[in-house]
Design a protein around this motif. Structure first.
Motif, PDB file in Angstrom:
ATOM      1  N   GLU A 153       0.822  -1.221   0.000  1.00 16.97           N
ATOM      2  CA  GLU A 153       0.000   0.000   0.000  1.00 16.97           C
ATOM      3  C   GLU A 153       0.852   1.266   0.000  1.00 16.97           C
ATOM      4  O   GLU A 153       0.484   2.270  -0.620  1.00 16.97           O
ATOM      5  CB  GLU A 153      -0.935   0.008   1.225  1.00 16.97           C
ATOM      6  N   SER A 192       9.482   1.705 -12.362  1.00 21.27           N
ATOM      7  CA  SER A 192       8.122   2.243 -12.289  1.00 21.27           C
ATOM      8  C   SER A 192       8.133   3.730 -11.947  1.00 21.27           C
ATOM      9  O   SER A 192       7.388   4.526 -12.520  1.00 21.27           O
ATOM     10  CB  SER A 192       7.330   1.459 -11.241  1.00 21.27           C
ATOM     11  N   LEU A 227       2.731   2.652  -7.758  1.00 16.06           N
ATOM     12  CA  LEU A 227       3.250   1.341  -8.154  1.00 16.06           C
ATOM     13  C   LEU A 227       2.188   0.258  -7.964  1.00 16.06           C
ATOM     14  O   LEU A 227       1.474   0.253  -6.956  1.00 16.06           O
ATOM     15  CB  LEU A 227       4.469   0.963  -7.304  1.00 16.06           C
ATOM     16  N   THR A 228       2.108  -0.655  -8.923  1.00 18.60           N
ATOM     17  CA  THR A 228       1.186  -1.779  -8.777  1.00 18.60           C
ATOM     18  C   THR A 228       1.778  -2.784  -7.783  1.00 18.60           C
ATOM     19  O   THR A 228       2.970  -2.749  -7.469  1.00 18.60           O
ATOM     20  CB  THR A 228       0.981  -2.502 -10.115  1.00 18.60           C
ATOM     21  N   THR A 229       0.902  -3.685  -7.288  1.00 22.46           N
ATOM     22  CA  THR A 229       1.355  -4.724  -6.364  1.00 22.46           C
ATOM     23  C   THR A 229       2.455  -5.577  -7.010  1.00 22.46           C
ATOM     24  O   THR A 229       3.402  -5.996  -6.338  1.00 22.46           O
ATOM     25  CB  THR A 229       0.158  -5.618  -5.963  1.00 22.46           C
ATOM     26  N   GLU A 230       2.327  -5.807  -8.350  1.00 22.32           N
ATOM     27  CA  GLU A 230       3.344  -6.605  -9.040  1.00 22.32           C
ATOM     28  C   GLU A 230       4.698  -5.896  -9.020  1.00 22.32           C
ATOM     29  O   GLU A 230       5.735  -6.505  -8.809  1.00 22.32           O
ATOM     30  CB  GLU A 230       2.941  -6.873 -10.505  1.00 22.32           C
ATOM     31  N   GLU A 231       4.647  -4.558  -9.255  1.00 21.41           N
ATOM     32  CA  GLU A 231       5.907  -3.813  -9.337  1.00 21.41           C
ATOM     33  C   GLU A 231       6.645  -3.776  -8.002  1.00 21.41           C
ATOM     34  O   GLU A 231       7.877  -3.685  -7.966  1.00 21.41           O
ATOM     35  CB  GLU A 231       5.651  -2.381  -9.846  1.00 21.41           C
ATOM     36  N   GLN A 289       1.790   1.652  -3.454  1.00 24.00           N
ATOM     37  CA  GLN A 289       0.635   2.048  -4.265  1.00 24.00           C
ATOM     38  C   GLN A 289       0.406   3.555  -4.215  1.00 24.00           C
ATOM     39  O   GLN A 289       0.004   4.166  -5.200  1.00 24.00           O
ATOM     40  CB  GLN A 289      -0.632   1.330  -3.788  1.00 24.00           C
TER      41      GLN A 289
END
Lengths: 231, 231
Positions: free
Chosen positions: A102, B120, A109-113, A105
């Protein structure tokens, strides 16, 4: 690659400078304003010196001990939050891992990143605690021994600052002449102090000097006016 | 997944509470100590009230304006560091990317593990600036309008705190009787204030109350002793 030299441009005042600024700001202002205020009400310099020294001792002790306890409580707060994070990482690692995701985020940034960072922190619990302290809670590790040093620096700066306006009342026995000298000497000292403070905090030197003189002047004028009004 | 409820346990005092604590700590202590000190030197309550009110006006203005300028200068510092980071991300992105990697290295992550975060952030310059502000420089975005609110809260708390010890000198015309009442009322107020402060800052309530009483008592005793010594 050598250490990036530009980092040093982000200069912020060290702890000692900050403590001197805290102590001297009030030390130059409040005893000055009190002495000026009393000159509006009484004509005995002896009484003004007595009140001034009483104020300087009270103010330096109150500020010094206050600084001591503030630094101590920062250190305790850091330690107790650290224990809490450590416990949470041990008992609810998935919740904490979700919190790391989080944090990233909120920077888009995405959770994958962020997954590789999360995975790496999970393998190193102590680093993970340090990471949460700084990045979730925004807490800096306090320097050991800082509380006592901070207390003595603040109190010392308060005494030095407070003796400047009071010195005029020690030299001249006529309170109104002492007031004029005290105003001149203290406004000059406030200007020099404000300018130096500006250099350390990164504010424009001229503006910092001007603001510091205005604060001291306004406080002294208000104290003078109120003391004259009621006497 | 619902927002993790345990985050709320990391409770820290809000800005307003912090400002009230700053103003009231000094307001309850310094005018109290000054009045006690003067009682060691003079017997006229009128003069003690005059000095006390002069101190309260000087102290509240000095602390309030000091708080105003501190909050303003925090906001300016944040804005100027933000512009610098933005410029650096535009002109030397590789240096900044290296800095991100170094931040993660200090938490035990290899350059490979943090690579996806770095990549990212490079695609989102505004998030990258925000990230550097918080994680490289440790700066929090200041709330707008805070400077004025902070100044008024600190000054108001100082006046309220300062009137408590002084009120005894307004009621009793005998300075020594006023001192006894002032000491009793103010030490009680310091204890209550210290306890409440402990609740907000997370310190044990009893210890916080005790420490606050000790600071006020020591400052007043020192001021009393010094004033009596020189008068």
């Amino acid at each position: 690659m050598p250490p990036s030299p530009h980092i040093e441009q982000h200069f912020t005042a060290g702890e000692a400078v900050r403590d001197i600024v805290i102590g001297m700001s009030d030390g130059l202002t409040v005893p000055f304003a009190l002495a000026a205020g009393l000159t509006g009400a009484v004509s005995s310099t002896h009484l003004i010196v007595t009140a001034g020294l009483a104020e300087i001792s009270a103010g330096s002790i109150a500020m010094g001990l206050g600084g001591y306890l503030a630094a101590r409580s920062d250190a305790e707060h850091y330690a107790s939050e650290g224990r809490r994070e450590e416990e949470e990482i041990g008992t609810v690692p998935d919740v904490e891992a979700q919190e790391v995701a989080e944090i990233f985020q909120s920077y888009g940034l995405t959770t994958e990143e962020s997954a590789s960072v999360v995975a790496s922190l999970r393998r190193r619990p102590q680093h993970w605690v340090d990471f949460m302290m700084r990045f979730e809670l925004g807490l800096e590790k306090p320097e050991p021994g800082r509380a006592l040093r901070s207390a003595l620096t603040i109190a010392g700066a308060y005494v030095v600052g407070g003796m400047i306006p009071l010195s005029a009342y020690l030299v001249f026995s006529d309170a109104h002449r002492a007031l004029l000298v005290s105003v001149a000497v203290t406004l000059a000292a406030l200007g020099v102090f404000g300018g130096i403070k500006g250099r350390f905090t990164g504010a424009p030197v001229g503006r910092s000097a001007f603001q510091t003189v205005v604060i001291g002047g306004l406080a002294a004028a208000a104290a003078f006016g109120i003391a004259r009004l009621i006497s």
